[in-house]
Every structure is written in structure tokens, then in C-alpha cells.
Design a protein around this motif. Structure first.
Motif, PDB file in Angstrom:
ATOM      1  N   GLN A   1      -1.665  41.837 -92.807  1.00 31.97           N
ATOM      2  CA  GLN A   1      -2.612  42.217 -93.841  1.00 31.97           C
ATOM      3  C   GLN A   1      -3.438  40.994 -94.209  1.00 31.97           C
ATOM      4  O   GLN A   1      -4.596  41.089 -94.552  1.00 31.97           O
ATOM      5  CB  GLN A   1      -1.893  42.763 -95.071  1.00 31.97           C
ATOM      6  CG  GLN A   1      -0.931  43.905 -94.828  1.00 31.97           C
ATOM      7  CD  GLN A   1      -1.548  45.139 -94.208  1.00 31.97           C
ATOM      8  OE1 GLN A   1      -2.782  45.244 -94.113  1.00 31.97           O
ATOM      9  NE2 GLN A   1      -0.709  46.029 -93.716  1.00 31.97           N
TER      10      GLN A   1
ATOM     11  N   TYR B   1      -7.800  35.816 -95.461  1.00 29.89           N
ATOM     12  CA  TYR B   1      -8.083  36.019 -96.878  1.00 29.89           C
ATOM     13  C   TYR B   1      -8.917  34.830 -97.325  1.00 29.89           C
ATOM     14  O   TYR B   1      -8.532  33.681 -97.066  1.00 29.89           O
ATOM     15  CB  TYR B   1      -6.781  36.112 -97.676  1.00 29.89           C
ATOM     16  CG  TYR B   1      -6.957  36.636 -99.076  1.00 29.89           C
ATOM     17  CD1 TYR B   1      -6.926  35.764-100.168  1.00 29.89           C
ATOM     18  CD2 TYR B   1      -7.162  37.986 -99.311  1.00 29.89           C
ATOM     19  CE1 TYR B   1      -7.093  36.241-101.459  1.00 29.89           C
ATOM     20  CE2 TYR B   1      -7.338  38.476-100.597  1.00 29.89           C
ATOM     21  CZ  TYR B   1      -7.308  37.593-101.669  1.00 29.89           C
ATOM     22  OH  TYR B   1      -7.491  38.069-102.936  1.00 29.89           O
TER      23      TYR B   1
ATOM     24  N   ILE C   1      -2.460  49.627 -99.886  1.00 29.03           N
ATOM     25  CA  ILE C   1      -1.535  49.115 -98.866  1.00 29.03           C
ATOM     26  C   ILE C   1      -0.277  48.475 -99.448  1.00 29.03           C
ATOM     27  O   ILE C   1       0.833  48.799 -99.026  1.00 29.03           O
ATOM     28  CB  ILE C   1      -2.267  48.172 -97.897  1.00 29.03           C
ATOM     29  CG1 ILE C   1      -3.253  48.983 -97.059  1.00 29.03           C
ATOM     30  CG2 ILE C   1      -1.295  47.414 -97.013  1.00 29.03           C
ATOM     31  CD1 ILE C   1      -4.155  48.167 -96.160  1.00 29.03           C
ATOM     32  N   PRO C   2      -0.384  47.589-100.461  1.00 28.31           N
ATOM     33  CA  PRO C   2       0.862  46.991-100.973  1.00 28.31           C
ATOM     34  C   PRO C   2       1.840  48.057-101.496  1.00 28.31           C
ATOM     35  O   PRO C   2       3.054  47.874-101.433  1.00 28.31           O
ATOM     36  CB  PRO C   2       0.362  46.087-102.114  1.00 28.31           C
ATOM     37  CG  PRO C   2      -1.043  45.761-101.742  1.00 28.31           C
ATOM     38  CD  PRO C   2      -1.575  47.001-101.098  1.00 28.31           C
TER      39      PRO C   2
ATOM     40  N   CYS D   1       1.736  42.903 -98.265  1.00 29.74           N
ATOM     41  CA  CYS D   1       0.715  42.056 -98.889  1.00 29.74           C
ATOM     42  C   CYS D   1       1.036  41.814-100.361  1.00 29.74           C
ATOM     43  O   CYS D   1       1.463  42.734-101.060  1.00 29.74           O
ATOM     44  CB  CYS D   1      -0.647  42.764 -98.789  1.00 29.74           C
ATOM     45  SG  CYS D   1      -1.984  41.781 -99.443  1.00 29.74           S
TER      46      CYS D   1
ATOM     47  N   HIS E   1      -1.320  40.483-102.428  1.00 30.52           N
ATOM     48  CA  HIS E   1      -2.547  40.533-103.230  1.00 30.52           C
ATOM     49  C   HIS E   1      -2.613  41.876-103.959  1.00 30.52           C
ATOM     50  O   HIS E   1      -1.861  42.799-103.639  1.00 30.52           O
ATOM     51  CB  HIS E   1      -3.774  40.351-102.328  1.00 30.52           C
ATOM     52  CG  HIS E   1      -3.752  39.049-101.580  1.00 30.52           C
ATOM     53  ND1 HIS E   1      -3.821  37.829-102.196  1.00 30.52           N
ATOM     54  CD2 HIS E   1      -3.632  38.807-100.239  1.00 30.52           C
ATOM     55  CE1 HIS E   1      -3.765  36.872-101.284  1.00 30.52           C
ATOM     56  NE2 HIS E   1      -3.638  37.439-100.094  1.00 30.52           N
ATOM     57  N   GLN E   2      -3.504  41.988-104.922  1.00 32.09           N
ATOM     58  CA  GLN E   2      -3.575  43.227-105.721  1.00 32.09           C
ATOM     59  C   GLN E   2      -5.007  43.725-105.849  1.00 32.09           C
ATOM     60  O   GLN E   2      -5.479  44.041-106.940  1.00 32.09           O
ATOM     61  CB  GLN E   2      -2.958  42.990-107.096  1.00 32.09           C
ATOM     62  CG  GLN E   2      -1.476  42.691-107.007  1.00 32.09           C
ATOM     63  CD  GLN E   2      -0.911  42.209-108.327  1.00 32.09           C
ATOM     64  OE1 GLN E   2      -1.670  41.697-109.164  1.00 32.09           O
ATOM     65  NE2 GLN E   2       0.369  42.376-108.493  1.00 32.09           N
ATOM     66  N   CYS E   3      -5.703  43.818-104.742  1.00 29.88           N
ATOM     67  CA  CYS E   3      -7.081  44.306-104.798  1.00 29.88           C
ATOM     68  C   CYS E   3      -7.061  45.692-105.437  1.00 29.88           C
ATOM     69  O   CYS E   3      -6.275  46.560-105.027  1.00 29.88           O
ATOM     70  CB  CYS E   3      -7.675  44.353-103.400  1.00 29.88           C
ATOM     71  SG  CYS E   3      -7.523  42.749-102.569  1.00 29.88           S
TER      72      CYS E   3
ATOM     73  N   ARG F   1     -10.481  40.090-106.702  1.00 27.65           N
ATOM     74  CA  ARG F   1     -10.580  39.270-105.494  1.00 27.65           C
ATOM     75  C   ARG F   1     -11.221  37.937-105.864  1.00 27.65           C
ATOM     76  O   ARG F   1     -11.948  37.844-106.861  1.00 27.65           O
ATOM     77  CB  ARG F   1     -11.378  39.979-104.410  1.00 27.65           C
ATOM     78  CG  ARG F   1     -10.612  41.155-103.807  1.00 27.65           C
ATOM     79  CD  ARG F   1     -11.358  41.757-102.648  1.00 27.65           C
ATOM     80  NE  ARG F   1     -11.555  40.835-101.548  1.00 27.65           N
ATOM     81  CZ  ARG F   1     -10.702  40.671-100.527  1.00 27.65           C
ATOM     82  NH1 ARG F   1      -9.559  41.339-100.496  1.00 27.65           N
ATOM     83  NH2 ARG F   1     -10.961  39.828 -99.541  1.00 27.65           N
TER      84      ARG F   1
ATOM     85  N   PHE G   1      -8.738  48.333-105.315  1.00 23.83           N
ATOM     86  CA  PHE G   1      -9.096  49.548-104.566  1.00 23.83           C
ATOM     87  C   PHE G   1      -8.071  49.868-103.477  1.00 23.83           C
ATOM     88  O   PHE G   1      -8.191  50.866-102.783  1.00 23.83           O
ATOM     89  CB  PHE G   1     -10.460  49.333-103.892  1.00 23.83           C
ATOM     90  CG  PHE G   1     -10.515  48.064-103.086  1.00 23.83           C
ATOM     91  CD1 PHE G   1     -10.008  48.020-101.795  1.00 23.83           C
ATOM     92  CD2 PHE G   1     -11.022  46.899-103.630  1.00 23.83           C
ATOM     93  CE1 PHE G   1     -10.010  46.839-101.057  1.00 23.83           C
ATOM     94  CE2 PHE G   1     -11.044  45.708-102.907  1.00 23.83           C
ATOM     95  CZ  PHE G   1     -10.542  45.686-101.618  1.00 23.83           C
ATOM     96  N   CYS G   2      -7.060  49.012-103.345  1.00 22.15           N
ATOM     97  CA  CYS G   2      -6.228  49.091-102.137  1.00 22.15           C
ATOM     98  C   CYS G   2      -4.835  49.662-102.405  1.00 22.15           C
ATOM     99  O   CYS G   2      -4.156  49.269-103.340  1.00 22.15           O
ATOM    100  CB  CYS G   2      -6.077  47.703-101.527  1.00 22.15           C
ATOM    101  SG  CYS G   2      -5.162  47.727 -99.970  1.00 22.15           S
TER     102      CYS G   2
HETATM  103  S1  SF4 Z   1      -7.303  44.791 -99.349  1.00 23.44           S
HETATM  104 FE1  SF4 Z   1      -6.055  43.540 -98.009  1.00 23.44          FE
HETATM  105  S2  SF4 Z   1      -5.628  41.731 -99.222  1.00 23.44           S
HETATM  106 FE2  SF4 Z   1      -6.257  43.304-100.655  1.00 23.44          FE
HETATM  107  S3  SF4 Z   1      -4.340  44.287-101.318  1.00 23.44           S
HETATM  108 FE3  SF4 Z   1      -5.163  45.453 -99.571  1.00 23.44          FE
HETATM  109  S4  SF4 Z   1      -4.109  44.643 -97.792  1.00 23.44           S
HETATM  110 FE4  SF4 Z   1      -3.902  43.143 -99.456  1.00 23.44          FE
END
Ligand code: SF4
Length: 460
Positions: A200, A237, A165-166, A156, A158-160, A276, A162-163
Motif C-alpha cells: 500500500q 507515499y 483499505i486500512p 496501511c 495512514h488514514q486518508c 494527507r 476517502f480510503c
Molecule cells: S490511500 Fe493509500 S496511503 Fe491512504 S489509507 Fe489508503 S492505502 Fe493507505
């Protein structure tokens, strides 16, 4: 002929991990290993871990410790998100495994097992992820043959705030369109009627390869596959759900009017702190456009309650939005303070007690809305894909129900697994629908005992 080593794969976490494990199983079988999920004393145990939230990490660490305790003379390979996210630190927290391998290595798992079996040393391969997909045909299906996940991309951009995953799944990386279509054909050939497209963020599909967003083109190609009945998309998204995507969904016969679009919040200040896009007003406009193009659209979202600094007014705006948007389903999570994310250090961390209060308030509100929307289906026909039979009922899903996350449709009588039946809805709860097949011997309405517990307020 020496007996080939048998391998047991343990999969934790999300549907994307399930797909990875099916690819790993296929590569190993192709290399002559016996892959058996129930093997008692496997020569090799592969644990495909989840590294998303604290709870998932604890579960993964416990699974590693358990496998190490029972490995005897065998080997343990730790793979997936937690290995990628923690690397050497994981070996300190859950010692005793023989290899720690990052994400995206499915296509070379035969080498990984061979190296681990021949090596006495513990080894690591947690380089920044670069997804090596296994060959199409290799994937070993573990779920229900008639329903399959199809991962169209990984990572992913994106740079949320709280996340995490990236940080461990890496940058967005699309599978080439020919490869996705070939994988879809292979899944349909092996029995899939329903394909659940996952990523994602499905709306970002193709941009890294073709310098344009290619989801509509992909949907047109998948829609042309004979034998395929339902195409479901998960994880939109918000600001990428374009007119072109909506038009494709509204006009392509097999694409379900099902929109899973995690918003996380609606107040502009909170969204800004989350990094976001947009706000509640623009989301309502988007839903209006979706419902105009697809009047039957089933929309689900996810919210985070208790994000750092969330004021009463900001939470109130979330409640008002939920009341106004009237979505089919809303999932919610308490904000989880994840080390390594920008939100970890944000001021105004919310006490657990307040997070719980807000979570309960939001879920209670949504439960009433979901129940009212479900009631609007009473007396109406609905197609149901039959997933299982139990207690004289068939349990299945309609276009509104993604596997494992949404409700069920219970159909009186026993029906053939993996077939789509036309049912009429008799009764509902906030989560599930109950119905019968017109003219079927067991068509008459039955006294209803909810087969899945609902919250205190009973459906009767
Ligand atoms: S919440 Fe989803 S869109 Fe946002 S960084 Fe994480 S995986 Fe990416």
C-alpha cells in the motif's frame, strides 16, 4: 487412489490480490489439490474478491452470484477484501456461498478448503486481518514468467479520509527482509527478469519489524541478485520519499528510475480534508530533487477530482500544478463516496456532472503533456522488455511502463518474448511509443496505424 478435488481460483482487483491467489494456488497444490483456473465443474471455486470502490464491490458480488448459480454439487469459498470488509452482510447480498474468508489467510488455505468440503454449514472467518504468508516456494506463477509482482508488505497505517483499505487490509505489516529476498530469488529462478515491488506504501517498509524504514537496505539486497534485471517500485507515499531512498534508487543499477507516487491532490486545504501531507509546492520541490538525482526519472501520479468541498480555485490549483510538474503520466478518479469513510459525511459533496467536467479537463491537459514528453524520445534508444507479439509488431514495456497501468512500446517485427531489446523510437502517441531495432530485418520504419486507440487527437 481417489481423484484429488479440483479447485478453480477467480481473482478480482489489484496486483496484491493476484499475488495472494498465486500463494493460495501454491498451498493447495502442495496439499494435493488440482488447481485449474479453467476447470468447468470444479469441486471448489475460490473467489478472491476486491472491496475497494463501489464498482469493484458490484463486480465481486456479481462473480459470487454467478459461481453460486453454477456450483451444482461443488463448494464456493469467498475470500479477500470484500469478505473481510462486509463479512455476514456479504452473505446477505450474495447468498449461497459455503465459506466467507478474510484477507491474509493464504498460508492456511488447505485447511480452509478441507473444512469447507467436510462441512454442511456455511462458515465465516473474517477476524481482523493478520497476514499469514505462504511458504516462499509454493507460489504458483500465473502471469508472464519474466515479470512478477513482489509484495513486500500488507496493510496501511495512514488514514486518508476517502480510503477503506486500512479497514479491511489492516495495519501495515512488513514481510521480513530475508523472506522478501528469498521470494525474489525464487521468482528470478522461475524466470523473472523484472520484479515489481508492491505494497500500500513501499516507503513504510520495515518500520513495524525493525523500528526503522528499511527500503534502501532491501533494495541493496535485491540489487545483488544475479539474473535480475529490473526492480520497479510502485506506490510511494509523498513525505516518506527520503534522501536515503532517492540515493538508493539513483545508485543501484537494477532499480528503475520509475516513481509511482499517488498525490491525490495538491491544494493544502483539500489535502487537509483528505488527511494527507504537504502541498503542491513541496511536491514540486520533491520532483526537482528526484530529477536532479535521476535525470531520466519517469514520474506518474494519481489525483482524485471532486473531493467534497473542492472549489473551482482548489481544482484550478490542481490544473496549474499538472501544467508545471510535467509528469510522464497522470491517472485520475472521480471521488467515490465510500460508506464507513470519514469523507462520506463531509459537507459539499460534488455533483457527478462537475466531477466529470473536472476529470475531462485534467485528462485533456495531461494528454498533451504526455504526448510532448513521449515526443522527446523520438530518435532515442530505449530498452524494451518484450511482453507479446501481434500484427507483425512486438509489444513491450520500457523502464517507464509498469505492467497493466502505463503505456507500451511497439517494436517493429517479432522478437523473443521475455527478452530485452534495444529499440530506437520512431513515432509516438500520447500513450505509446513505436520503434524498431537497429539493423533488424524489419528495422525500417513502417506506416503507423496506432494499435491502441488514443483520444480524438490522432498522433500523426
Ligand atoms: S490511500 Fe493509500 S496511503 Fe491512504 S489509507 Fe489508503 S492505502 Fe493507505
Amino acid at each position: 487412489m481417489p481423484k484429488e478435488p479440483n479447485v478453480r481460483i477467480i481473482t478480482l482487483g489489484c496486483a496484491k490480490n493476484e499475488v495472494d491467489s498465486e500463494e493460495i494456488a501454491g498451498v493447495l497444490r502442495g496439499a494435493g489439490y488440482a488447481v485449474d483456473g479453467a476447470a468447468k465443474n470444479p469441486e471448489v471455486t475460490v473467489i478472491n474478491t476486491c472491496g475497494f470502490l463501489q464498482k469493484a464491490q458490484e463486480e465481486s458480488i456479481e462473480a459470487i452470484r454467478k459461481a453460486v448459480r453454477s456450483k451444482g454439487g461443488g463448494k464456493v469459498i469467498v475470500a479477500g477484501c470484500l469478505a473481510q470488509r462486509m463479512g455476514q452482510e456479504l452473505a446477505r447480498l450474495a447468498p449461497g456461498a459455503d465459506a466467507y474468508i478474510g484477507v491474509g489467510q493464504m498460508g492456511r488455505f488447505d485447511e480452509i478448503v478441507k473444512t469447507t468440503l467436510s462441512s454442511r454449514e456455511q462458515w465465516f472467518d473474517v477476524e481482523p486481518p493478520h497476514h499469514k504468508w505462504a511458504e516462499v516456494e509454493t507460489r504458483v506463477r500465473t502471469g508472464k514468467p519474466w515479470s512478477a509482482y513482489l509484495k513486500i508488505s500488507e496493510g496501511c497505517d495512514h488514514q486518508c479520509t476517502f480510503c477503506t483499505i486500512p479497514s479491511f487490509r489492516g495495519k501495515h505489516q512488513s514481510k521480513p527482509i530475508e523472506r522478501v529476498v528469498a521470494e525474489a530469488r525464487n521468482l528470478v529462478r522461475t524466470g523473472a527478469l523484472e520484479l515489481n515491488l508492491i505494497a500500500q506504501d513501499v516507503t513504510q517498509y520495515g518500520f513495524d519489524l525493525y523500528k526503522e524504514f528499511t527500503l534502501p537496505k532491501l533494495l541493496r539486497e535485491l540489487n545483488a541478485i544475479d539474473g535480475l534485471r529490473w526492480i520497479r517500485l510502485l506506490y510511494f507515499y509523498p513525505n516518506r520519499l527520503t534522501d536515503e531512498v532517492i540515493e538508493a534508487m539513483a545508485t543501484l543499477e537494477k532499480v528503475l528510475p520509475y516513481i509511482d507516487i499517488p498525490l491525490q491532490h495538491v491544494h493544502p486545504d483539500v489535502l487537509r480534508r483528505m488527511k494527507r501531507p504537504w502541498d503542491g509546492e513541496r511536491y514540486l520541490k520533491l520532483f526537482e530533487k528526484l530529477r536532479k538525482a535521476m535525470p531520466m526519472a519517469a514520474i506518474r501520479t494519481t489525483f482524485i477530482v471532486g473531493f467534497p468541498g473542492e472549489t473551482d480555485a482548489e481544482f484550478k490549483s490542481l490544473m496549474e500544478f499538472t501544467r508545471e510538474a510535467r509528469l510522464d503520466r497522470v491517472g485520475a478518479f472521480h471521488f467515490s463516496r465510500e460508506p464507513g469513510t470519514p469523507s462520506y459525511d463531509l459537507p459539499g459533496q460534488i455533483p457527478h456532472r462537475v466531477k466529470k467536467q473536472r476529470f475531462d479537463q485534467l485528462m485533456r491537459l495531461q494528454q498533451g503533456i504526455s504526448h510532448e514528453i513521449n515526443q522527446s524520445y523520438v530518435g532515442k534508444p530505449i530498452e524494451v522488455l518484450i511482453d507479446e507479439n501481434r500484427d507483425g509488431w512486438s509489444a513491450g514495456r520500457s523502464f517507464r511502463d509498469a505492467p497493466e497501468i502505463d503505456g507500451l512500446v511497439f517494436v517493429a517485427g517479432q522478437h523473443t518474448l521475455g527478452t530485452v531489446v534495444d529499440a530506437v523510437v520512431d513515432h509516438v502517441t500520447p500513450y505509446d511509443l513505436y520503434g524498431h531495432v537497429e539493423g533488424s530485418p524489419s528495422g525500417q520504419k513502417r506506416v503507423l496505424t496506432p494499435l491502441r486507440q488514443v483520444a480524438p487527437k490522432s498522433p500523426q
